[in-house]
Design a protein around this motif. Structure first.
Motif, mmCIF file in Angstrom:
data_model
loop_
_atom_site.group_PDB
_atom_site.id
_atom_site.type_symbol
_atom_site.label_atom_id
_atom_site.label_comp_id
_atom_site.label_asym_id
_atom_site.label_seq_id
_atom_site.Cartn_x
_atom_site.Cartn_y
_atom_site.Cartn_z
ATOM 1 N N TRP A 50 54.959 46.698 -82.508
ATOM 2 C CA TRP A 50 55.525 46.542 -81.164
ATOM 3 C C TRP A 50 56.700 47.501 -80.978
ATOM 4 O O TRP A 50 57.545 47.651 -81.856
ATOM 5 N N GLU A 51 56.739 48.083 -79.778
ATOM 6 C CA GLU A 51 57.814 49.041 -79.484
ATOM 7 C C GLU A 51 58.464 48.720 -78.155
ATOM 8 O O GLU A 51 57.845 48.073 -77.311
ATOM 9 N N GLY A 52 59.687 49.212 -77.988
ATOM 10 C CA GLY A 52 60.315 49.117 -76.669
ATOM 11 C C GLY A 52 61.300 47.981 -76.536
ATOM 12 O O GLY A 52 61.697 47.627 -75.426
ATOM 13 N N PHE A 53 61.690 47.361 -77.672
ATOM 14 C CA PHE A 53 62.706 46.320 -77.595
ATOM 15 C C PHE A 53 63.741 46.560 -78.686
ATOM 16 O O PHE A 53 63.510 47.323 -79.624
ATOM 17 N N THR A 54 64.870 45.888 -78.531
ATOM 18 C CA THR A 54 65.926 45.962 -79.542
ATOM 19 C C THR A 54 65.979 44.623 -80.261
ATOM 20 O O THR A 54 65.917 43.584 -79.603
ATOM 21 N N TYR A 55 66.070 44.645 -81.585
ATOM 22 C CA TYR A 55 66.216 43.388 -82.328
ATOM 23 C C TYR A 55 67.640 43.251 -82.836
ATOM 24 O O TYR A 55 68.215 44.205 -83.366
ATOM 25 N N ALA A 56 68.203 42.076 -82.670
ATOM 26 C CA ALA A 56 69.523 41.782 -83.242
ATOM 27 C C ALA A 56 69.446 40.454 -83.979
ATOM 28 O O ALA A 56 68.912 39.475 -83.455
ATOM 29 N N SER A 57 70.001 40.442 -85.177
ATOM 30 C CA SER A 57 70.066 39.196 -85.940
ATOM 31 C C SER A 57 71.149 38.309 -85.312
ATOM 32 O O SER A 57 72.281 38.753 -85.134
ATOM 33 N N MET A 58 70.773 37.103 -84.921
ATOM 34 C CA MET A 58 71.766 36.213 -84.309
ATOM 35 C C MET A 58 71.470 34.775 -84.704
ATOM 36 O O MET A 58 70.436 34.212 -84.360
ATOM 37 N N ASP A 59 72.418 34.176 -85.442
ATOM 38 C CA ASP A 59 72.307 32.763 -85.799
ATOM 39 C C ASP A 59 73.030 31.978 -84.707
ATOM 40 O O ASP A 59 74.248 32.090 -84.565
ATOM 41 N N ILE A 60 72.290 31.188 -83.974
ATOM 42 C CA ILE A 60 72.875 30.511 -82.804
ATOM 43 C C ILE A 60 73.928 29.475 -83.172
ATOM 44 O O ILE A 60 74.711 29.056 -82.328
ATOM 45 N N THR A 61 73.954 29.068 -84.452
ATOM 46 C CA THR A 61 74.977 28.092 -84.854
ATOM 47 C C THR A 61 76.307 28.779 -85.192
ATOM 48 O O THR A 61 77.305 28.106 -85.434
ATOM 49 N N ASP A 62 76.300 30.112 -85.211
ATOM 50 C CA ASP A 62 77.499 30.882 -85.563
ATOM 51 C C ASP A 62 78.118 31.434 -84.269
ATOM 52 O O ASP A 62 77.671 32.436 -83.725
ATOM 53 N N LYS A 63 79.161 30.760 -83.802
ATOM 54 C CA LYS A 63 79.751 31.082 -82.496
ATOM 55 C C LYS A 63 80.195 32.549 -82.398
ATOM 56 O O LYS A 63 79.970 33.217 -81.391
ATOM 57 N N GLU A 64 80.835 33.039 -83.476
ATOM 58 C CA GLU A 64 81.328 34.424 -83.465
ATOM 59 C C GLU A 64 80.169 35.403 -83.376
ATOM 60 O O GLU A 64 80.227 36.403 -82.659
ATOM 61 N N ASN A 65 79.122 35.118 -84.121
ATOM 62 C CA ASN A 65 77.923 35.960 -84.118
ATOM 63 C C ASN A 65 77.316 35.998 -82.704
ATOM 64 O O ASN A 65 76.967 37.064 -82.177
ATOM 65 N N VAL A 66 77.244 34.836 -82.059
ATOM 66 C CA VAL A 66 76.660 34.762 -80.708
ATOM 67 C C VAL A 66 77.515 35.581 -79.730
ATOM 68 O O VAL A 66 76.996 36.402 -78.968
ATOM 69 N N LEU A 67 78.839 35.394 -79.804
ATOM 70 C CA LEU A 67 79.720 36.121 -78.881
ATOM 71 C C LEU A 67 79.642 37.631 -79.106
ATOM 72 O O LEU A 67 79.628 38.411 -78.153
#
Ligand SMILES: NC(=O)c1ccc[n+]([C@@H]2O[C@H](COP(=O)([O-])OP(=O)(O)OC[C@H]3O[C@@H](n4cnc5c(N)ncnc54)[C@H](OP(=O)(O)O)[C@@H]3O)[C@@H](O)[C@H]2O)c1
Length: 310
Positions: A50-67
């Motif tokens: 698959w092409e045409g998107f950006t992937y970012a690792s994000m743990d939704i329980t980690d507030k700083e990571n989400v922000l």
């Protein structure tokens, strides 16, 4: 990394490695109306082709990571599909369930408020007690297990926030995805019958099973239209798990005499299940132009994907 095109709004998907997440990313790329930021726990498990998107690792329980991820992409729209979804596990690991299904939604809300994102949040028929299904959007919730309790608490947080939001409630999702971590009713019945196993399925519970592609399409329609409020996004055929198993066996020409009826009193599961849920989806049909597939059409689509995958 892809550079966002100026003329397309940015849409961020949470839980992109999951069943719904994968269908969302795939359909969003086909439609090409958003710049897609796929986020998930850890590394990207979406197909490498698959092409045409950006992937970012994000743990939704980690507030700083989400922000930090929201700061990087300033998404105009967010589809929040990530959750702890194993209902029995939620019953036994309640703290983990709370963190992923309630506290994490708090993190998403804070970030979405800061970046003025429109939030499409995915919820469940398990917020209801199953005494009076099929349900419309304005029915009164009363969960019978911890998973349902946390999904209801998350809905309340969203409804009390200052966000522009839509909630897509769904029911028993089935489909196949790349590198699947979890099975679902159609795949489980097919595999078990192919292995010659005898199956027990309850015929006293009702659901409106939902093809994963239909759920993704419903969420995307909500995102495109910035549709506010609660929408039931599910199939519109009321079936028992026993009916679903029989239809699956018939479609794949497997031995349906191996499928036995049981009822909820005989079939013990860790978390209690609501008896009769299922949704009335007229609002989504009328307002979003949502067109759910029948269960047979859904199995047919899934069968084609299985053939392609083999
Ligand atoms: N499946 C159903 O029958 C059903 C019915 C009603 C409602 N829903 C709702 O529909 C939504 C999508 O469910 P689904 O069927 O696609 O489930 P799924 O395949 O289990 O996907 C859920 C995804 O959420 C991710 N996730 C969990 N905790 C996370 C965290 N802390 N940070 C980042 N990602 C996290 C999981 O990551 P990993 O892959 O790393 O575990 C997984 O990829 C959920 O909100 C669910 O409650 C599902």
């Amino acid at each position: 990394m892809n550079t966002p095109k100026k003329n397309k709004p940015t849409l961020l998907v949470t839980g992109a490695n999951g069943l719904l997440g994968q269908k969302l990313v795939n359909r969003l790329l086909e439609k090409d109306s958003f710049h897609v930021i796929a986020t998930g726990r850890g590394a990207c498990r979406l197909p490498q082709t698959w092409e045409g998107f950006t992937y970012a690792s994000m743990d939704i329980t980690d507030k700083e990571n989400v922000l930090e991820v929201f700061q990087r992409y300033s998404p105009e729209v967010v589809i929040h599909g990530a959750a702890m979804t194993n209902v029995d596990e939620c019953e036994t690991a309640q703290e983990a369930c709370y963190q992923q299904n309630v506290a994490a939604v708090g993190n998403i809300i804070v970030a979405a408020e800061q970046y003025h994102s429109f939030l499409v949040h995915v919820s469940t028929d398990f917020i209801f007690d199953g005494e009076a299904g099929p349900y419309t959007e304005d029915a009164v919730p009363n969960p019978v297990n911890y998973y349902g309790e946390t999904k209801l608490q998350a809905e309340a947080l969203i409804q009390q926030s200052s966000l522009n939001w839509g909630i897509a409630r769904t029911v028993l999702v089935y489909g196949i995805s790349h590198d699947m971590s979890r099975s679902n009713i159609v795949l489980w019945v097919k595999k078990s019958l192919e292995e010659g196993k005898d199956l027990q399925l309850v015929d006293d519970q009702l659901r409106t099973p939902t093809l994963a592609e239909d759920l993704a399409e419903g969420c995307i329609l909500m995102a495109e239209q910035r549709a506010k409020g609660v929408f039931n996004i599910s199939g519109d055929e009321l079936l028992t798990p026993y009916d679903m198993a029989i239809q699956t066996a018939e479609f794949f020409k497997l031995d349906k005499t191996k499928i036995n009826k049981t009822d909820s009193s005989a079939f013990r599961q860790t978390a209690k299940r609501p008896m009769k849920t299922g949704f009335v989806v007229q609002k989504a049909k009328d307002q979003l132009n949502f067109k759910p597939k029948s269960f047979t059409e859904g199995i047919e689509i899934l069968a084609k994907q299985l053939n392609l995958a083999n």
